[in-house]
Write an enzyme that holds these catalytic residues in place. Structure first.
Site, PDB file in Angstrom:
ATOM      1  N   TYR A 155      30.940  31.766  58.179  1.00 58.49           N
ATOM      2  CA  TYR A 155      31.183  32.611  56.999  1.00 58.49           C
ATOM      3  C   TYR A 155      31.406  34.055  57.416  1.00 58.49           C
ATOM      4  CZ  TYR A 155      30.091  35.247  52.757  1.00 58.49           C
ATOM      5  OH  TYR A 155      30.109  36.129  51.698  1.00 58.49           O
ATOM      6  N   LYS A 159      34.531  36.910  56.928  1.00 53.43           N
ATOM      7  CA  LYS A 159      34.359  38.188  56.227  1.00 53.43           C
ATOM      8  C   LYS A 159      34.693  39.369  57.137  1.00 53.43           C
ATOM      9  CE  LYS A 159      33.714  36.345  52.393  1.00 53.43           C
ATOM     10  NZ  LYS A 159      34.539  36.623  51.188  1.00 53.43           N
TER      11      LYS A 159
HETATM   12  N1  LIG Z   1      26.585  36.567  46.417  1.00 51.72           N
HETATM   13  C1  LIG Z   1      26.481  37.393  47.430  1.00 51.72           C
HETATM   14  O1  LIG Z   1      25.372  37.774  47.869  1.00 51.72           O
HETATM   15  C2  LIG Z   1      27.732  37.925  48.102  1.00 51.72           C
HETATM   16  C3  LIG Z   1      27.572  38.978  49.002  1.00 51.72           C
HETATM   17  C4  LIG Z   1      28.683  39.469  49.667  1.00 51.72           C
HETATM   18  C5  LIG Z   1      29.940  38.951  49.412  1.00 51.72           C
HETATM   19  N2  LIG Z   1      30.078  37.945  48.518  1.00 51.72           N
HETATM   20  C6  LIG Z   1      31.455  37.452  48.292  1.00 51.72           C
HETATM   21  O2  LIG Z   1      31.798  37.653  46.913  1.00 51.72           O
HETATM   22  C7  LIG Z   1      32.680  36.611  46.480  1.00 51.72           C
HETATM   23  C8  LIG Z   1      32.097  35.923  45.281  1.00 51.72           C
HETATM   24  O3  LIG Z   1      30.832  35.412  45.680  1.00 51.72           O
HETATM   25  P1  LIG Z   1      29.804  34.770  44.617  1.00 51.72           P
HETATM   26  O4  LIG Z   1      28.440  35.064  45.130  1.00 51.72           O
HETATM   27  O5  LIG Z   1      30.176  35.156  43.235  1.00 51.72           O
HETATM   28  O6  LIG Z   1      30.115  33.212  44.856  1.00 51.72           O
HETATM   29  P2  LIG Z   1      29.961  31.953  43.881  1.00 51.72           P
HETATM   30  O7  LIG Z   1      29.948  30.773  44.776  1.00 51.72           O
HETATM   31  O8  LIG Z   1      28.841  32.149  42.929  1.00 51.72           O
HETATM   32  O9  LIG Z   1      31.364  32.006  43.093  1.00 51.72           O
HETATM   33  C9  LIG Z   1      32.540  31.832  43.834  1.00 51.72           C
HETATM   34  C10 LIG Z   1      33.603  31.271  42.930  1.00 51.72           C
HETATM   35  O10 LIG Z   1      34.775  31.043  43.727  1.00 51.72           O
HETATM   36  C11 LIG Z   1      35.266  29.755  43.413  1.00 51.72           C
HETATM   37  N3  LIG Z   1      36.019  29.166  44.528  1.00 51.72           N
HETATM   38  C12 LIG Z   1      35.524  28.701  45.696  1.00 51.72           C
HETATM   39  N4  LIG Z   1      36.509  28.171  46.441  1.00 51.72           N
HETATM   40  C13 LIG Z   1      37.652  28.299  45.717  1.00 51.72           C
HETATM   41  C14 LIG Z   1      39.002  27.934  45.946  1.00 51.72           C
HETATM   42  N5  LIG Z   1      39.370  27.282  47.048  1.00 51.72           N
HETATM   43  N6  LIG Z   1      39.919  28.233  44.996  1.00 51.72           N
HETATM   44  C15 LIG Z   1      39.552  28.870  43.853  1.00 51.72           C
HETATM   45  N7  LIG Z   1      38.282  29.236  43.569  1.00 51.72           N
HETATM   46  C16 LIG Z   1      37.350  28.943  44.504  1.00 51.72           C
HETATM   47  C17 LIG Z   1      34.035  28.915  43.088  1.00 51.72           C
HETATM   48  O11 LIG Z   1      34.375  27.786  42.310  1.00 51.72           O
HETATM   49  C18 LIG Z   1      33.183  29.923  42.314  1.00 51.72           C
HETATM   50  O12 LIG Z   1      33.498  29.901  40.941  1.00 51.72           O
HETATM   51  C19 LIG Z   1      32.858  35.686  47.687  1.00 51.72           C
HETATM   52  O13 LIG Z   1      34.073  36.008  48.364  1.00 51.72           O
HETATM   53  C20 LIG Z   1      31.659  36.001  48.577  1.00 51.72           C
HETATM   54  O14 LIG Z   1      31.964  35.777  49.943  1.00 51.72           O
HETATM   55  C21 LIG Z   1      29.019  37.406  47.851  1.00 51.72           C
HETATM   56  C1  LIG Z   2      24.657  36.546  52.826  1.00 54.28           C
HETATM   57  C2  LIG Z   2      25.722  37.388  52.243  1.00 54.28           C
HETATM   58  O1  LIG Z   2      25.881  38.556  52.585  1.00 54.28           O
HETATM   59  C3  LIG Z   2      26.656  36.900  51.227  1.00 54.28           C
HETATM   60  C4  LIG Z   2      26.700  35.447  50.972  1.00 54.28           C
HETATM   61  O2  LIG Z   2      27.937  37.388  51.582  1.00 54.28           O
END
Ligand SMILES: NC(=O)c1ccc[n+]([C@@H]2O[C@H](COP(=O)([O-])OP(=O)(O)OC[C@H]3O[C@@H](n4cnc5c(N)ncnc54)[C@H](O)[C@@H]3O)[C@@H](O)[C@H]2O)c1
Ligand SMILES: CC(=O)[C@H](C)O
Length: 259
Positions: A155, A159
């Site tokens: 992952y 990123k």
């Molecule tokens: N939650 C965290 O702590 C966090 C931190 C840093 C970055 N992020 C990033 O933020 C973004 C959103 O994360 P989140 O926590 O809301 O995740 P989440 O899993 O809660 O939501 C992600 C959404 O993306 C959709 N998705 C996944 N694969 C897909 C595909 N192939 N086509 C279309 N849709 C797809 C899923 O169905 C889901 O609705 C991600 O890119 C994640 O890497 C999250």
């Molecule tokens: C662990 C983290 O930072 C998220 C999922 O991006």
């Protein structure tokens, strides 16, 4: 207020849902793209109920598939008659201790997280040029793309890659009046993060709270963010105040913005 059009991928839950709702509040028409059309439909319905019919429009699409991304962007931009912003938010985050990484882990995660950003960028630039104006591309990286997180090599590598893509495409597209930036959330309370905390806890024979604590302690403020904190940064990057900012990654940690 904006009369512009934005697309958010992965808008069916979590950060993407929060960003879609925030951009609607900012006055955007919002296209929502997701694998599970019932989820993005539900978010679109809630946006239309709050901000007026035809504010939001949901389309099924898998960001790992170039043709589906182009079809989704075409449907949304045809529906609203324009496109100004795309938020490449969709992503997946498998927990992969280095000695357990498989070829499937690599292919699945990279095709969604990295290929999805490339296809979203290509489709958005195609639309910007069709409508004869520039635009804004906003990518989702992570604190895990700024600092190494144990058990998240696959992952995290995606990123880190997205930060590089943000910088390279920002330089390529500047002459077309297109900016490219990224948000890097810390630890945000979403289903993705809860799944990671559970897996990390399980791998250590501990509970989910212990698993979550392994991440929060590594973050500057050691606090969890809300999806709305990330949406506030996406709102800034989608708006006119960020017109001269490009190639940047903005860290959103514990409800505060760092850089
Ligand atoms: N939650 C965290 O702590 C966090 C931190 C840093 C970055 N992020 C990033 O933020 C973004 C959103 O994360 P989140 O926590 O809301 O995740 P989440 O899993 O809660 O939501 C992600 C959404 O993306 C959709 N998705 C996944 N694969 C897909 C595909 N192939 N086509 C279309 N849709 C797809 C899923 O169905 C889901 O609705 C991600 O890119 C994640 O890497 C999250
Ligand atoms: C662990 C983290 O930072 C998220 C999922 O991006």
């Amino acid at each position: 207020m904006s009369d512009k059009v934005a697309i958010v991928t992965g808008a069916g839950q979590g950060i993407g849902e929060a960003i879609a709702k925030r951009l609607a509040k900012d006055g955007f028409k919002v296209g929502l793209v997701g694998r599970h059309v019932e989820k993005v439909d539900a978010v679109a319905e809630s946006i239309n109920a709050e901000f007026g019919a035809d504010t939001a429009f949901a389309v099924k699409g898998d960001v790992s598939k170039r043709d589906e991304v182009f079809t989704a962007v075409e449907k949304i931009s045809d529906k609203f008659g324009d496109l100004n912003v795309i938020v490449n938010n969709a992503g997946v985050a498998p927990t992969t201790p280095i000695m357990e990484v498989t070829e499937d882990d690599m292919e699945w995660t990279w095709k969604i997280n990295v290929d999805g950003v490339i296809w979203g960028t290509q489709a958005a630039v195609t639309a910007f040029k069709k409508f004869n104006h520039g635009g804004k591309i906003i990518n989702a990286t992570s604190q895990a793309g700024v600092q190494g997180n144990p058990s998240l090599t696959v992952y995290g590598s995606t990123k880190f890659a997205i930060r590089g893509i943000t910088q390279t495409t920002a330089k390529e597209l500047a002459a077309s009046n297109i900016t490219v930036n990224a948000y890097a959330p810390g630890i945000v309370k979403t289903p993705m993060m809860m799944d990671i905390a559970h897996e990390v806890g399980q791998n250590a024979g501990k509970d989910d709270e212990w698993g979550m604590a392994q991440f929060a302690k590594g973050i500057a403020l050691g606090k969890l963010s809300e999806p709305e904190d990330v949406a506030s940064v996406a709102s800034f990057l989608a708006g006119p105040d960020s017109n001269y900012i490009t190639g940047q990654t903005i860290i959103v940690d514990g409800g505060m913005v760092f850089n």
